[in-house]
Scaffold this motif. Structure first.
Motif, short mmCIF file in Angstrom:
data_model
loop_
_atom_site.label_atom_id
_atom_site.label_comp_id
_atom_site.label_asym_id
_atom_site.label_seq_id
_atom_site.Cartn_x
_atom_site.Cartn_y
_atom_site.Cartn_z
N LEU A 22 0.81 -1.22 0.00
CA LEU A 22 0.00 0.00 0.00
C LEU A 22 0.84 1.28 0.00
CD1 LEU A 22 -2.64 -1.17 2.62
CD2 LEU A 22 -3.06 -0.77 0.17
N ALA A 23 2.03 1.23 0.61
CA ALA A 23 2.81 2.45 0.85
C ALA A 23 4.01 2.66 -0.07
CB ALA A 23 3.29 2.46 2.31
N ASP A 24 4.41 1.65 -0.80
CA ASP A 24 5.57 1.75 -1.70
C ASP A 24 5.07 1.97 -3.13
OD1 ASP A 24 7.43 0.05 -3.71
OD2 ASP A 24 8.65 0.98 -2.14
N SER A 25 5.53 3.02 -3.77
CA SER A 25 5.05 3.39 -5.11
C SER A 25 5.13 2.24 -6.11
CB SER A 25 5.85 4.58 -5.66
OG SER A 25 5.71 5.71 -4.83
N LYS A 27 5.56 -1.10 -5.61
CA LYS A 27 4.75 -2.27 -5.22
C LYS A 27 3.26 -1.97 -5.39
CE LYS A 27 8.28 -4.11 -2.19
NZ LYS A 27 8.72 -4.33 -0.82
N HIS A 28 2.85 -0.76 -5.04
CA HIS A 28 1.46 -0.34 -5.21
C HIS A 28 1.06 -0.44 -6.68
CE1 HIS A 28 -2.07 2.28 -5.22
NE2 HIS A 28 -2.09 2.20 -3.90
N ALA A 29 1.91 0.07 -7.56
CA ALA A 29 1.65 0.02 -9.00
C ALA A 29 1.61 -1.42 -9.50
CB ALA A 29 2.69 0.84 -9.76
N ALA A 30 2.47 -2.27 -8.97
CA ALA A 30 2.48 -3.69 -9.37
C ALA A 30 1.17 -4.37 -8.99
CB ALA A 30 3.66 -4.42 -8.74
N VAL A 31 0.62 -4.01 -7.84
CA VAL A 31 -0.63 -4.61 -7.37
C VAL A 31 -1.82 -4.10 -8.18
CG1 VAL A 31 -2.28 -4.63 -5.44
CG2 VAL A 31 0.12 -5.10 -5.02
N THR A 32 -1.90 -2.78 -8.35
CA THR A 32 -3.09 -2.18 -8.97
C THR A 32 -3.02 -2.09 -10.49
OG1 THR A 32 -2.24 0.08 -8.82
CG2 THR A 32 -3.51 -0.75 -6.92
N GLY A 33 -1.80 -2.16 -11.03
CA GLY A 33 -1.66 -2.02 -12.48
C GLY A 33 -1.75 -0.57 -12.94
N LYS A 34 -1.73 0.37 -11.98
CA LYS A 34 -1.83 1.79 -12.33
C LYS A 34 -0.72 2.57 -11.64
CE LYS A 34 -6.75 1.60 -13.02
NZ LYS A 34 -8.07 1.95 -12.53
N GLY A 49 -3.73 5.33 -8.73
CA GLY A 49 -4.77 5.08 -9.71
C GLY A 49 -4.62 5.89 -10.97
N GLY A 50 -3.35 6.18 -11.35
CA GLY A 50 -3.14 7.01 -12.53
C GLY A 50 -3.69 8.41 -12.32
N ASP A 51 -3.46 8.96 -11.13
CA ASP A 51 -3.90 10.31 -10.75
C ASP A 51 -5.39 10.43 -10.46
OD1 ASP A 51 -1.28 11.20 -10.90
OD2 ASP A 51 -1.49 11.84 -12.98
N GLN A 52 -6.08 9.31 -10.26
CA GLN A 52 -7.50 9.33 -9.87
C GLN A 52 -7.66 9.77 -8.42
OE1 GLN A 52 -10.39 8.35 -11.79
NE2 GLN A 52 -8.92 8.70 -13.42
N VAL A 53 -6.71 9.36 -7.58
CA VAL A 53 -6.76 9.64 -6.14
C VAL A 53 -5.48 10.37 -5.76
CG1 VAL A 53 -6.80 8.59 -3.84
CG2 VAL A 53 -8.18 7.61 -5.67
N TYR A 120 -8.23 -2.73 -4.68
CA TYR A 120 -7.26 -2.98 -3.62
C TYR A 120 -7.37 -4.39 -3.05
CZ TYR A 120 -5.68 1.76 -3.88
OH TYR A 120 -5.12 2.92 -4.33
N TRP A 121 -8.44 -4.69 -2.32
CA TRP A 121 -8.48 -5.96 -1.58
C TRP A 121 -8.37 -7.16 -2.52
CZ3 TRP A 121 -7.29 -2.55 1.33
CH2 TRP A 121 -8.09 -1.61 1.94
N ALA A 122 -9.15 -7.20 -3.58
CA ALA A 122 -9.10 -8.34 -4.50
C ALA A 122 -7.74 -8.42 -5.20
CB ALA A 122 -10.22 -8.23 -5.54
N ARG A 123 -7.19 -7.29 -5.58
CA ARG A 123 -5.90 -7.29 -6.27
C ARG A 123 -4.74 -7.65 -5.34
NH1 ARG A 123 -5.85 -3.59 -11.42
NH2 ARG A 123 -8.05 -3.72 -11.96
N ILE A 124 -4.81 -7.21 -4.09
CA ILE A 124 -3.77 -7.60 -3.13
C ILE A 124 -3.82 -9.11 -2.92
CG2 ILE A 124 -3.05 -7.49 -0.70
CD1 ILE A 124 -3.84 -4.49 -0.77
N LYS A 125 -5.02 -9.66 -2.76
CA LYS A 125 -5.14 -11.11 -2.57
C LYS A 125 -4.59 -11.86 -3.78
CE LYS A 125 -8.81 -11.13 0.82
NZ LYS A 125 -10.07 -11.65 1.27
N ALA A 126 -4.92 -11.40 -4.98
CA ALA A 126 -4.42 -12.05 -6.20
C ALA A 126 -2.90 -11.93 -6.28
CB ALA A 126 -5.07 -11.43 -7.43
N TYR A 127 -2.36 -10.77 -5.97
CA TYR A 127 -0.91 -10.55 -5.99
C TYR A 127 -0.19 -11.46 -5.01
CZ TYR A 127 3.51 -7.94 -5.82
OH TYR A 127 4.83 -7.58 -5.86
N LEU A 128 -0.73 -11.58 -3.81
CA LEU A 128 -0.12 -12.44 -2.79
C LEU A 128 -0.21 -13.92 -3.15
CD1 LEU A 128 -1.37 -10.60 0.42
CD2 LEU A 128 0.96 -10.63 -0.47
#
Length: 130
Positions: A22-25, A27-34, A49-53, A120-128
Motif C-alpha cells: 500500500l505504501a511503496d510506489s 509495489k502499489h503500481a504492481a498490485v493495482t496495475g496503475k 490510480g493514474g492520478d485518480q486519487v 485494492y483488496w481483490a488485487r492484493i489477494k491475487a498478488y499475494l
C-alpha cells in the motif's frame, strides 16, 4: 452529506508485507496495475490510480497504520476525506486490515466502496497468491 466506509479484510501475508504493497510506489503500481507516486513521509503527498486519487499522508507507522487525507478527482473541489488503515497480525501469520474511510461524499459512497474492494483488496489477494 458525507458517510463512512468501514471494511475488515484478512490477507495471507504479514502486516509489513501488506503495508509495503500500500505504501511503496512501485509495489502499489504492481498490485493495482496503475501509476502510483507515494511519499514515505508524514506530510508528504501521494497520487494513485493514474492520478485518480491524491492527498497527503497524515500518519504512517510501518506495518501498523496508514492515515491519509484522501480525495478522488470526482470529489467536489477542496473536499478531502480521511482514510485510515490499521494492520494487525493474526494468529496464523496473516494480517487483518481495517479500513475506516470517513467523509466520502454521499453520492460517491457506492463507487468508492466498490473501488476499495476491486482495486485494492481483490488485487492484493491475487498478488499475494502469485
Amino acid at each position: 452529506m458525507c458517510k463512512t466506509i468501514k471494511h475488515r479484510v484478512k490477507f495471507r501475508a504479514a502486516p509489513g508485507v501488506v503495508y509495503e504493497l500500500l505504501a511503496d510506489s512501485r509495489k502499489h503500481a504492481a498490485v493495482t496495475g496503475k501509476k502510483a507516486t507515494i511519499s514515505r513521509k508524514v506530510g508528504g503527498t501521494f497520487s494513485t490510480g493514474g492520478d485518480q486519487v491524491s492527498g497527503v499522508n497524515v500518519d504512517l507507522v510501518p506495518a501498523r497504520r496508514i492515515v491519509q487525507a484522501w480525495r478522488h478527482r470526482r470529489f467536489p473541489e477542496g473536499v478531502f476525506s480521511m482514510a485510515a488503515i490499521t494492520l494487525t497480525a493474526t494468529a496464523d501469520g496473516g494480517t487483518e486490515l481495517v479500513l475506516t474511510h470517513r467523509g466520502v461524499p454521499k453520492e460517491l459512497i457506492p463507487e468508492t466502496e466498490q473501488a476499495w474492494r476491486d482495486q485494492y483488496w481483490a488485487r492484493i489477494k491475487a498478488y499475494l497468491a502469485g
